[in-house]
Write a protein that holds these residues in place. Sequence first.
Motif, mmCIF file in Angstrom:
data_model
loop_
_atom_site.group_PDB
_atom_site.id
_atom_site.type_symbol
_atom_site.label_atom_id
_atom_site.label_comp_id
_atom_site.label_asym_id
_atom_site.label_seq_id
_atom_site.Cartn_x
_atom_site.Cartn_y
_atom_site.Cartn_z
ATOM 1 N N GLY A 128 116.518 45.595 39.237
ATOM 2 C CA GLY A 128 114.956 45.250 39.527
ATOM 3 C C GLY A 128 114.642 44.331 38.160
ATOM 4 O O GLY A 128 115.143 44.277 37.283
ATOM 5 N N ASP A 129 113.374 43.956 38.431
ATOM 6 C CA ASP A 129 112.738 43.052 37.235
ATOM 7 C C ASP A 129 111.620 44.172 36.642
ATOM 8 O O ASP A 129 111.046 44.781 37.362
ATOM 9 N N LEU A 130 111.339 43.932 35.446
ATOM 10 C CA LEU A 130 110.295 44.580 34.887
ATOM 11 C C LEU A 130 109.034 43.913 34.509
ATOM 12 O O LEU A 130 108.894 42.616 34.536
ATOM 13 N N VAL A 131 107.953 44.593 34.045
ATOM 14 C CA VAL A 131 106.504 43.741 33.694
ATOM 15 C C VAL A 131 107.052 42.905 32.478
ATOM 16 O O VAL A 131 107.454 43.273 31.606
ATOM 17 N N PRO A 132 106.561 41.684 32.675
ATOM 18 C CA PRO A 132 106.554 40.673 31.649
ATOM 19 C C PRO A 132 105.847 41.236 30.288
ATOM 20 O O PRO A 132 104.850 41.958 30.452
ATOM 21 N N ASP A 133 106.652 40.975 29.262
ATOM 22 C CA ASP A 133 105.987 41.347 27.895
ATOM 23 C C ASP A 133 105.824 40.147 27.079
ATOM 24 O O ASP A 133 106.053 39.050 27.537
ATOM 25 N N ALA A 134 105.546 40.444 25.845
ATOM 26 C CA ALA A 134 105.452 39.249 24.864
ATOM 27 C C ALA A 134 106.640 38.659 24.455
ATOM 28 O O ALA A 134 106.666 37.303 24.334
ATOM 29 N N TYR A 135 107.750 38.985 24.982
ATOM 30 C CA TYR A 135 109.198 38.375 24.828
ATOM 31 C C TYR A 135 109.688 37.901 25.872
ATOM 32 O O TYR A 135 110.915 37.095 26.080
ATOM 33 N N GLY A 136 108.924 37.803 26.827
ATOM 34 C CA GLY A 136 109.412 37.102 28.207
ATOM 35 C C GLY A 136 109.682 38.172 29.331
ATOM 36 O O GLY A 136 108.914 38.927 29.362
ATOM 37 N N VAL A 137 110.406 37.852 30.342
ATOM 38 C CA VAL A 137 110.687 38.841 31.435
ATOM 39 C C VAL A 137 112.119 39.683 30.938
ATOM 40 O O VAL A 137 112.743 39.294 30.576
ATOM 41 N N SER A 138 111.787 40.899 31.525
ATOM 42 C CA SER A 138 113.273 41.695 31.461
ATOM 43 C C SER A 138 113.402 42.383 32.673
ATOM 44 O O SER A 138 112.742 42.524 33.618
ATOM 45 N N GLY A 139 114.828 42.678 32.897
ATOM 46 C CA GLY A 139 115.244 43.246 34.078
ATOM 47 C C GLY A 139 116.222 44.068 33.932
ATOM 48 O O GLY A 139 116.677 44.077 32.743
ATOM 49 N N TYR A 140 116.869 44.736 34.884
ATOM 50 C CA TYR A 140 117.724 45.998 34.513
ATOM 51 C C TYR A 140 118.750 45.849 35.794
ATOM 52 O O TYR A 140 118.436 45.201 37.014
ATOM 53 N N TRP A 141 119.895 46.423 35.481
ATOM 54 C CA TRP A 141 120.897 46.787 36.437
ATOM 55 C C TRP A 141 121.329 48.110 35.991
ATOM 56 O O TRP A 141 121.704 48.498 34.943
ATOM 57 N N LEU A 142 121.560 48.968 36.987
ATOM 58 C CA LEU A 142 122.112 50.325 36.747
ATOM 59 C C LEU A 142 123.467 50.234 37.258
ATOM 60 O O LEU A 142 123.680 50.020 38.660
ATOM 61 N N ILE A 143 124.715 50.405 36.718
ATOM 62 C CA ILE A 143 125.936 50.206 37.165
ATOM 63 C C ILE A 143 126.859 51.410 36.888
ATOM 64 O O ILE A 143 126.707 52.018 35.796
ATOM 65 N N ASP A 144 127.892 51.568 37.877
ATOM 66 C CA ASP A 144 128.766 52.680 37.703
ATOM 67 C C ASP A 144 130.200 52.167 37.366
ATOM 68 O O ASP A 144 130.755 51.576 38.321
ATOM 69 N N VAL A 145 130.655 52.316 36.186
ATOM 70 C CA VAL A 145 132.006 51.712 35.733
ATOM 71 C C VAL A 145 132.730 52.694 35.200
ATOM 72 O O VAL A 145 132.385 53.784 34.849
ATOM 73 N N ARG A 146 134.025 52.317 35.069
ATOM 74 C CA ARG A 146 135.013 53.253 34.128
ATOM 75 C C ARG A 146 134.566 53.645 32.792
ATOM 76 O O ARG A 146 134.651 54.595 32.293
ATOM 77 N N ASP A 147 134.074 52.547 32.132
ATOM 78 C CA ASP A 147 133.897 52.882 30.467
ATOM 79 C C ASP A 147 133.084 51.493 30.280
ATOM 80 O O ASP A 147 132.698 50.497 30.955
#
Length: 76
Positions: A31-50
Amino acid sequence: MRFMVFVKSPKPLAALHRDPLLRAGVLLDAGDLVPDAYGVSGYWLIDVRDHEEAVERVRRIPLPACVVEIRQVPVV
């Protein structure tokens, strides 16, 4: 292992560039997060080995002019 990948960029990219992670079957949420002074942030939650696999999967995604942070999420 689960990892939260934060992406800071001048425009919303996290939701747009999630397809490679989705096709690999490692994406749990994005998803994308609320924009802040540094620009736009987003995230991914992933499930991997390491951590190394998390870094390698993120490197395969074109993220020009972005700051990427990968943090492990404890599973309780």
